[in-house]
Design an enzyme around this catalytic site. Structure first.
Site, PDB file in Angstrom:
ATOM      1  N   SER A  66       0.669   4.992  -7.061  1.00 40.52           N
ATOM      2  CA  SER A  66       0.250   4.266  -5.872  1.00 40.52           C
ATOM      3  C   SER A  66       1.233   4.456  -4.733  1.00 40.52           C
ATOM      4  O   SER A  66       0.972   5.172  -3.785  1.00 40.52           O
ATOM      5  CB  SER A  66       0.106   2.773  -6.198  1.00 40.52           C
ATOM      6  OG  SER A  66       1.289   2.271  -6.796  1.00 40.52           O
ATOM      7  N   CYS A  67       2.413   3.868  -4.840  1.00 38.17           N
ATOM      8  CA  CYS A  67       3.309   3.889  -3.689  1.00 38.17           C
ATOM      9  C   CYS A  67       4.634   4.562  -3.971  1.00 38.17           C
ATOM     10  O   CYS A  67       5.391   4.834  -3.055  1.00 38.17           O
ATOM     11  CB  CYS A  67       3.576   2.464  -3.203  1.00 38.17           C
ATOM     12  SG  CYS A  67       4.370   1.419  -4.449  1.00 38.17           S
ATOM     13  N   GLY A  68       4.971   4.804  -5.196  1.00 37.11           N
ATOM     14  CA  GLY A  68       6.195   5.534  -5.495  1.00 37.11           C
ATOM     15  C   GLY A  68       7.431   4.665  -5.521  1.00 37.11           C
ATOM     16  O   GLY A  68       7.406   3.472  -5.245  1.00 37.11           O
TER      17      GLY A  68
END
Length: 288
Positions: free
Chosen positions: A114-116
């Protein structure tokens, strides 16, 4: 499976007049990737090349590096309560002797879908898990003119985009500008994973003699995937993130952004750009 596009009713308004017509949209569905039967990640993707997507995802996360590392990839039957197969869940079985990721990596894999991760932890994670240093020998050398021609070649090959206008693309090119492979998806990261997964399945990793071009921006996640596949040049038609530039500088990746027309910005790895052949194209300053 015919699930790449879907038809929906739309009210079309042109010059004040309205009409009702069907419209073709790109499909978007969740894909759950399981590893040894255990849930690992969920990504929203355009159906198609799901096995390559799963394989490429595992390459990007440092779990596998060769086709023989993967024993099997299958759709999970009975993925719903009524026992039907949605083709939205795949299970990857690793070959004997290939270690499963530890708990920390497993948590990171789920997060990076998703966002890391953030900051230095992300850079350290890539540096410690990369299988192939970016050491193209002899070095890949490309001219600004060649790079400037790639977005047009990529766009001309986007068949589904022509029908929907709603897809990102990732293309692999040779140093001579030949389009080697192209994947489309609602997510840039999925399109890149599909490319890398197909290369894994064909035994072509590392991709040390290739250029990766992505539509849109170059995020840290895309730079990470390029590094993990051994790709020496990543180009994007829009901006890179600061962390993508940091990763490129640290790993030796050539990172090009704002690749539009005959203008581009080289953020790292400029040694692979033959500036003698394209000084005019590069002299106009940053492209926006």
């Amino acid at each position: 499976m015919g699930r790449v596009t879907e038809r929906r009713r739309v009210v079309r308004i042109r010059d004040g007049a309205s009409s009702t017509r069907p419209d073709t949209l790109v499909a978007e569905e969740p894909l759950e990737i399981r590893l040894g039967g255990k849930p690992l990640a969920i990504t929203m993707r355009t159906p198609g090349d799901d096995f390559a997507l799963a394989a490429g995802f595992l390459v990007s996360e440092g779990v596998v590096a060769r086709a023989v590392d993967v024993a099997s990839i299958v759709y999970c039957a009975g993925a719903t309560q009524d026992g039907s197969n949605t083709y939205n869940v795949v299970d990857v079985q690793l070959a004997p002797g290939v270690p499963l990721p530890d708990i920390t990596l497993e948590r990171n894999v789920y997060t990076t879908s998703s966002c890391g991760l953030c900051g230095k932890a992300s850079l350290d994670a890539v540096r410690t898990t990369a299988r192939w240093p970016i050491a193209d020998t002899p070095p890949v050398r490309v001219t600004p003119e060649l790079l400037a021609a790639l977005p047009g070649r990529l766009r001309a090959a986007q068949r589904v985009f022509d029908r929907t206008g709603g897809l990102h693309a990732a293309g692999l090119f040779s140093p001579e500008g030949e389009l080697l492979d192209l994947r489309e998806d609602v997510g840039r990261h999925n399109a890149v994973d599909k490319l890398i997964g197909r290369a894994l399945q064909a035994g072509r990793l590392p991709l040390s003699r290739s250029i990766l071009l992505v539509s849109g921006r170059a995020s840290f996640e895309l730079a990470q995937k390029a590094v993990m596949a051994g790709i020496p040049v990543l180009a994007a038609v829009s901006a890179p993130s600061s962390l993508a530039v940091d990763l490129a500088a640290e790993t030796g990746l050539t990172l090009v952004g704002f690749l539009r027309g005959d203008s581009m910005n080289v953020y790292a790895g400029e040694q692979r750009i033959d500036l003698r052949a394209g000084a005019g194209a590069m002299a106009g300053g940053p492209a926006r």
